[in-house]
Write a protein that holds these residues in place. Structure first.
Motif, PDB file in Angstrom:
ATOM      1  N   SER A 145       0.853  -1.079   0.114  1.00 54.39           N
ATOM      2  CA  SER A 145       0.019   0.028  -0.051  1.00 54.39           C
ATOM      3  C   SER A 145       0.663   1.504  -0.135  1.00 54.39           C
ATOM      4  N   CYS A 146       2.127   1.346   0.403  1.00 54.29           N
ATOM      5  CA  CYS A 146       2.629   2.196   0.374  1.00 54.29           C
ATOM      6  C   CYS A 146       3.933   2.275  -0.656  1.00 54.29           C
ATOM      7  N   SER A 155       1.935   1.488  -3.508  1.00 56.95           N
ATOM      8  CA  SER A 155       1.146   2.404  -4.270  1.00 56.95           C
ATOM      9  C   SER A 155       0.650   3.990  -4.248  1.00 56.95           C
ATOM     10  N   GLU A 156       0.860   4.425  -2.934  1.00 52.73           N
ATOM     11  CA  GLU A 156       1.008   6.009  -2.487  1.00 52.73           C
ATOM     12  C   GLU A 156       2.499   6.586  -3.090  1.00 52.73           C
ATOM     13  N   VAL A 157       3.488   5.787  -2.954  1.00 56.17           N
ATOM     14  CA  VAL A 157       4.521   5.994  -3.946  1.00 56.17           C
ATOM     15  C   VAL A 157       4.491   6.675  -5.430  1.00 56.17           C
ATOM     16  N   PHE A 158       3.766   5.347  -5.979  1.00 55.25           N
ATOM     17  CA  PHE A 158       3.290   5.959  -7.314  1.00 55.25           C
ATOM     18  C   PHE A 158       2.067   6.883  -7.422  1.00 55.25           C
ATOM     19  N   GLU A 159       1.506   6.528  -6.530  1.00 56.87           N
ATOM     20  CA  GLU A 159       0.675   8.072  -7.462  1.00 56.87           C
ATOM     21  C   GLU A 159       1.125   9.294  -6.725  1.00 56.87           C
ATOM     22  N   ALA A 160       1.693   9.007  -6.440  1.00 50.78           N
ATOM     23  CA  ALA A 160       2.821  10.755  -5.594  1.00 50.78           C
ATOM     24  C   ALA A 160       3.567  11.218  -6.163  1.00 50.78           C
ATOM     25  N   PHE A 161       4.255  10.380  -6.651  1.00 52.07           N
ATOM     26  CA  PHE A 161       5.544  10.953  -8.801  1.00 52.07           C
ATOM     27  C   PHE A 161       5.296   9.631  -9.802  1.00 52.07           C
ATOM     28  N   PRO A 162       3.854  10.378  -9.941  1.00 52.24           N
ATOM     29  CA  PRO A 162       3.883   9.794 -12.091  1.00 52.24           C
ATOM     30  C   PRO A 162       4.650   9.803 -13.194  1.00 52.24           C
ATOM     31  N   ILE A 195       3.075  -5.259  -7.261  1.00 54.80           N
ATOM     32  CA  ILE A 195       2.049  -4.872  -6.343  1.00 54.80           C
ATOM     33  C   ILE A 195       1.542  -3.458  -6.017  1.00 54.80           C
ATOM     34  N   GLY A 196       2.197  -2.798  -5.335  1.00 58.23           N
ATOM     35  CA  GLY A 196       1.924  -1.382  -5.465  1.00 58.23           C
ATOM     36  C   GLY A 196       2.002  -0.777  -6.292  1.00 58.23           C
ATOM     37  N   LEU A 197       2.431  -1.097  -7.551  1.00 57.32           N
ATOM     38  CA  LEU A 197       2.413  -0.431  -8.826  1.00 57.32           C
ATOM     39  C   LEU A 197       1.098  -0.466  -9.183  1.00 57.32           C
ATOM     40  N   GLU A 250      -6.433   2.043  -8.948  1.00 50.53           N
ATOM     41  CA  GLU A 250      -6.691   2.801  -8.511  1.00 50.53           C
ATOM     42  C   GLU A 250      -7.292   4.362 -10.040  1.00 50.53           C
ATOM     43  N   HIS A 251      -6.108   4.481 -10.594  1.00 50.73           N
ATOM     44  CA  HIS A 251      -6.250   5.234 -12.483  1.00 50.73           C
ATOM     45  C   HIS A 251      -7.502   4.525 -12.814  1.00 50.73           C
ATOM     46  N   LEU A 252      -7.489   2.892 -13.181  1.00 52.55           N
ATOM     47  CA  LEU A 252      -8.741   3.071 -13.741  1.00 52.55           C
ATOM     48  C   LEU A 252      -9.752   3.131 -13.628  1.00 52.55           C
TER      49      LEU A 252
END
Length: 560
Positions: free
Chosen positions: A431-432, A434-441, A459-461, A467-469
């Motif tokens: 989950s962390c 996932s947040e990293v990839f959301e924060a740095f697109p 898994i996070g990616l 979430e994007h989809l």
């Protein structure tokens, strides 16, 4: 031949008729000694002739055809005459060149500039006298003394008008005062390291009109703010503060306000004993030329308070190192963002412009590094924040905390390259990630190093892409072509302790298939692992055919 007492006497031992008395023997011994002396004279003459011929031979060698000026330049290059005084070696390494031949020795000993930069460790007045004598009577001196005797400091003081750079480590207090009271009209660099803070360093701008670098450690620093006006480099470590000429305690912020041309600043073990207070409504401290800032071995909250009034340029390289002053019991007691001020965007512009970021969590080190580059590719600035604690030596297992701090510190920055070193075994870190990839697109490169496997990252990616989809779905429930980090092109898994497994490959394949389906495939996948993993060949054989269709270039490398 037998003697009267029955012993056997060899023929050679029978005295000849001419040696009838001890006087005859003594005379013969004198003749032998005289011949020996004559032979020694002959040998010395032969040695002298051999040396003369060898010198003549050497004079025909090409290297000795060099003009003296070029030969001196060779010596100077080996001497490193451009090195600052704080880096002078304890022994002049270039001196070994004078052993090559007599000609080189004569040239070196007759060149004062070669002896103008030297270091003397301990009480060695003869060495100091030799260097000073060979340095001549003119020209600038760069001198480093370590634990010198009072007489040695007094000897250096007699050359005060020639001193351009001086470093003194553990000096005798009284003799140091006598030295510093002398006018030094060309002194550019001064370094003083005391044994305790009772040693007062008193310098005035009238005595040091061109002082540009001041490095003080474990001493009481000068209270006169005017001495800091012309500085380009200032380093203060474990120093004591004293009263100013106005009777108040010296404030570092007030000293920094006058250093308008400062290029390098280092503060270490200073802030806790002497907290700095900014007057309400006081303007910020602008340091437009500062290219290096280091605040080391302080408490996080003190670092934050010290940085708050500063204004740095985007080209400044910043190093911050802090740690708690107590034994840690819970991880949450100290985090990276504690050392950053609330107005961090104003103080540290590199945080919001970093294009390359690194997270390190291993042993006792927890560090974040970031750097930014201009459009031309040149580095614009960098920052390194690190937390150090002797009591907590397993920080690598708190990778989730590090990932969240990564987001907190560099949120909003156009990060394209990310490297993470730590323990990647915790499935909860997905989950962390996932947040990293959301924060740095804008990420285009991700590199993993450390321990475990990179399964949580894949898994996070995939979670971030999901979430994007879901957010970009159209009214009819179809999926639009949107995916997390659409520019991601390179992933590297690099580490002797990084592992691969069927679970790792399955998570990776699922993520890669989704990216290919949304026109965001990887171009490069590098797996650099330890050769101890026996199942690697089997996994390669099983999954490589699938990867070849999903990634442009897949490579496997093994540590030797």
């Amino acid at each position: 031949m037998d003697t009267s007492d029955g012993t056997r006497l060899e023929v050679d031992e029978v005295p000849s008729p001419q040696f009838r008395t001890q006087a005859d023997i003594a005379e013969r011994l004198d003749r032998i000694q005289s011949k020996r002396k004559d032979l020694e004279h002959v040998l010395r003459a032969l040695d002298a002739e051999e040396i003369r011929l060898r010198r003549l031979w050497n004079s025909f060698l090409p290297v000795n055809d060099l003009p003296i000026e070029l030969l001196v330049k060779v010596f100077q290059l080996d001497a490193g005459d451009t090195e600052p005084v704080r880096r002078l070696p304890a022994y002049m390494r270039w001196v070994r060149l004078i052993l090559v031949c007599t000609y080189w020795r004569e040239v070196a000993c007759a060149t004062p500039t070669l002896w103008s930069a030297f270091a003397v460790a301990g009480s060695a007045p003869a060495r100091l006298d030799l260097c000073l004598a060979r340095s001549g009577t003119t020209g600038a001196l760069h001198i480093s003394l370590t634990s010198p005797s009072p007489d040695m400091v007094e000897q250096v003081a007699t050359h005060s008008e020639r001193l351009q750079a001086v470093s003194i480590y553990h000096p005798p207090p009284m003799s140091l005062s006598h030295l510093l009271e002398r006018p030094m009209p060309i002194l550019h660099e001064l370094i003083v390291t005391g044994i305790d803070k009772t040693l007062h360093v008193r310098v005035t701008p009238t005595h040091y009109p061109v002082l540009r670098s001041l490095d003080l450690c474990n001493v009481t620093i000068p209270p006169d703010y005017s001495i800091y006006i012309g500085l380009r480099r200032l380093s203060l470590s474990a120093c004591g503060l004293t009263l100013t000429t106005n009777g108040g305690q010296m404030v570092l912020f007030d000293a920094l306000r006058v250093t308008t041309r400062l290029e390098s600043l280092s503060i270490s073990k200073m802030l806790r004993a002497f907290p700095q207070v900014i007057a309400p409504g006081a303007p910020p401290i602008v340091l437009p030329y500062l290219s290096e800032l280091a605040v080391l071995d302080e408490l996080p909250e003190d670092v934050s308070a010290f940085l708050a009034p500063l204004r740095l340029s985007p080209q400044c390289s910043v190093t911050l190192r802090a740690g708690p002053n107590h034994v840690l019991e819970e991880w949450e007691e100290v985090i990276m963002s504690d050392m950053l001020p609330r107005n961090r965007a104003e103080v540290l512009p590199t945080l919001s412009s970093a294009s390359a970021v690194e997270l390190i969590m291993k042993d006792r080190d927890f560090a974040l590094r970031g750097s930014s580059a201009a459009a031309s590719g040149e580095d614009r600035g960098s920052i390194e924040c690190s937390l150090i604690s002797r009591s907590l030596n397993r920080w690598e297992i708190f990778l989730e905390v590090g990932l969240r701090e990564l987001i907190e510190v560099f949120r909003g920055a156009p990060v394209k390259q990310l490297r993470v070193t730590g323990d990647h075994r915790m499935e909860s870190a997905r989950s962390c990630w996932s947040e990293v990839f959301e924060a740095f697109p804008m990420l285009d490169t991700v590199e993993l190093s450390g321990w475990g496997a990179g399964t949580p990252m894949w898994i996070g990616l995939d979670m971030a892409s999901g979430e994007h989809l879901s957010q970009d779905s159209d009214d009819e429930g179809g999926e639009q072509a949107s995916i997390a980090c659409p520019g991601l092109r390179t992933v590297v898994v690099d580490g002797r302790s990084m592992m691969t497994s069927a679970k790792f490959f399955e998570a990776m394949l699922e993520c890669l298939r989704r990216r290919v389906g949304h026109a965001a495939p990887l171009e490069t996948l590098r797996l650099k692992l330890s050769p101890k993993q026996k199942e690697l060949e089997e996994l390669k054989a099983r999954y490589s055919p699938y990867l070849q269709g999903l990634v442009g270039n897949v490579s496997y490398e093994l540590y030797e």
